[in-house]
Scaffold this motif. Structure first.
Motif, PDB file in Angstrom:
ATOM      1  N   GLU A 259      24.594 -35.262   1.198  1.00  0.00           N
ATOM      2  CA  GLU A 259      26.088 -34.769   1.004  1.00  0.00           C
ATOM      3  C   GLU A 259      26.303 -33.524   1.500  1.00  0.00           C
ATOM      4  O   GLU A 259      25.337 -32.781   1.024  1.00  0.00           O
ATOM      5  CB  GLU A 259      26.319 -35.256  -0.533  1.00  0.00           C
ATOM      6  CG  GLU A 259      27.925 -34.650  -0.945  1.00  0.00           C
ATOM      7  CD  GLU A 259      27.972 -35.286  -2.480  1.00  0.00           C
ATOM      8  OE1 GLU A 259      29.020 -34.666  -3.065  1.00  0.00           O
ATOM      9  OE2 GLU A 259      27.249 -36.018  -2.974  1.00  0.00           O
ATOM     10  N   GLU A 266      34.649 -32.869   0.917  1.00  0.00           N
ATOM     11  CA  GLU A 266      33.261 -33.537   0.616  1.00  0.00           C
ATOM     12  C   GLU A 266      32.941 -34.688   1.614  1.00  0.00           C
ATOM     13  O   GLU A 266      33.850 -35.352   1.950  1.00  0.00           O
ATOM     14  CB  GLU A 266      33.308 -34.173  -0.849  1.00  0.00           C
ATOM     15  CG  GLU A 266      32.159 -34.699  -1.168  1.00  0.00           C
ATOM     16  CD  GLU A 266      32.212 -35.319  -2.654  1.00  0.00           C
ATOM     17  OE1 GLU A 266      32.065 -36.255  -2.866  1.00  0.00           O
ATOM     18  OE2 GLU A 266      32.949 -34.574  -3.557  1.00  0.00           O
ATOM     19  N   LYS A 268      30.014 -37.739   2.476  1.00  0.00           N
ATOM     20  CA  LYS A 268      28.593 -38.242   1.989  1.00  0.00           C
ATOM     21  C   LYS A 268      28.193 -39.046   3.389  1.00  0.00           C
ATOM     22  O   LYS A 268      28.904 -39.526   4.049  1.00  0.00           O
ATOM     23  CB  LYS A 268      28.817 -39.372   0.836  1.00  0.00           C
ATOM     24  CG  LYS A 268      29.234 -38.506  -0.349  1.00  0.00           C
ATOM     25  CD  LYS A 268      29.333 -39.601  -1.427  1.00  0.00           C
ATOM     26  CE  LYS A 268      29.908 -38.712  -2.601  1.00  0.00           C
ATOM     27  NZ  LYS A 268      30.024 -39.620  -4.017  1.00  0.00           N
TER      28      LYS A 268
END
Length: 309
Positions: A259, A266, A268
């Motif tokens: 991540e 963000e 992942k």
């Protein structure tokens, strides 16, 4: 780093004024939400945007949901599919599709809630394949069970393939460094790399944070020394690895990067993304275009090699 064209369609729409009323931002449907699951979509054959057809597609999704329900379930579903003509990068892109699945129980006092939402859109990539419409990216949030039914139905209706992204370490870093370049974060905001140890409980993770300003300085210092974006990512990450080892004696090459995050962005490795500003939305899809181009290039190169052998 990824390059952006000046004043794309989504920016013009966001900045335009009609009858002295500022029009809404079409990207708000994305950045006003939290985490999205991101999938790649092959061309959709015989997609039609007229109201009757959209209602037919919605009805087929609802039928799939009902068929998958337990016999004693009291849940009722309403499926809505809408065309969003402004949710795209350029005028040449096809209109986006927004899918909402509302659920409620048969209790009269129970209100409907959005249990699932999806957006299919294009961002400057146009592939002409006969009667097919190319909406290469699908964003999803909500119940996984509904997601399975929706994607299965879409694949059947449009003879397409939908597969969730799974990002490599290089791709995570490429997205992360572009977050830094695109976002208006303060120089003291955290840029965090999250790792998991192979063959260890995934809940046990290691977070290593840097200041955004430091990442910007490193990226700017390396830019003039490399010509390929992949080399830039490798060089910047090597500097970060060295700094981590010098300060904490941790060799992160033995860990798996899973991540990369900032306050407003963000990503992942599972394909989950958070995009909280229009600039970050543009950044993510522009980088995905690069990643998709690389995938096509590798595939074409492989096919050429196979043909030569």
């Amino acid at each position: 780093m990824a390059m952006y064209r000046s004043e794309p369609a989504w920016q013009r729409e966001n900045n335009s004024i009609s009858k002295n009323i500022v029009t809404g931002d079409p990207l708000a449907a994305i950045y006003n939400e939290g985490i999205w699951r991101l999938s790649k979509v092959s061309p959709l054959y015989n997609l039609q945007y007229n109201t009757v057809k959209l209602k037919q597609y919605a009805s087929k999704i609802r039928q799939a949901l009902v068929s998958a329900m337990p016999a004693n379930s009291s849940t009722k579903y309403v499926v809505q599919i809408e065309e969003q003509v402004n949710l795209k990068y350029s005028e040449e892109d096809p209109s986006a599709l927004i899918i909402n699945v509302l659920s409620s129980s048969q209790d009269k006092n129970n209100k409907s809630k959005v249990s699932y939402a999806a957006i299919l859109l294009s961002w400057g990539i146009n592939i002409s394949v006969g009667t097919a419409t190319h909406l290469p990216y699908m964003l999803e949030r909500g119940e996984q069970r509904i997601s399975t039914a929706v994607k299965s139905t879409l694949q059947t209706i449009f003879d397409c393939q939908i597969k969730q992204f799974s990002f490599t370490q290089q791709q995570l870093l490429y997205l992360g460094f572009n977050f830094v370049e695109s976002d208006s974060s303060r120089s003291t905001d955290p840029f965090t790399l999250t790792y998991k140890t192979p063959q260890v409980d995934h809940k046990d993770k290691l977070n290593l944070s840097f200041e955004v300003g430091d990442i910007q300085i490193i990226c700017n210092g390396v830019k003039d020394e490399v010509t390929q974006k992949s080399d830039l990512v490798t060089s910047v990450y090597q500097i970060l690895q060295n700094q981590i080892f010098e300060s904490s004696l941790i060799d992160i090459t033995t860990f798996d990067l899973c991540e990369v995050s900032m306050p407003r962005a963000e990503v992942k490795n599972s394909g989950a993304v958070k995009m909280k500003t229009p600039e970050i939305v543009n950044c993510v899809f522009t980088v995905l275009n690069d990643i998709s181009h690389d995938m096509y290039s590798e595939r074409d190169s492989g096919n050429a090699s196979a043909s030569d052998s």
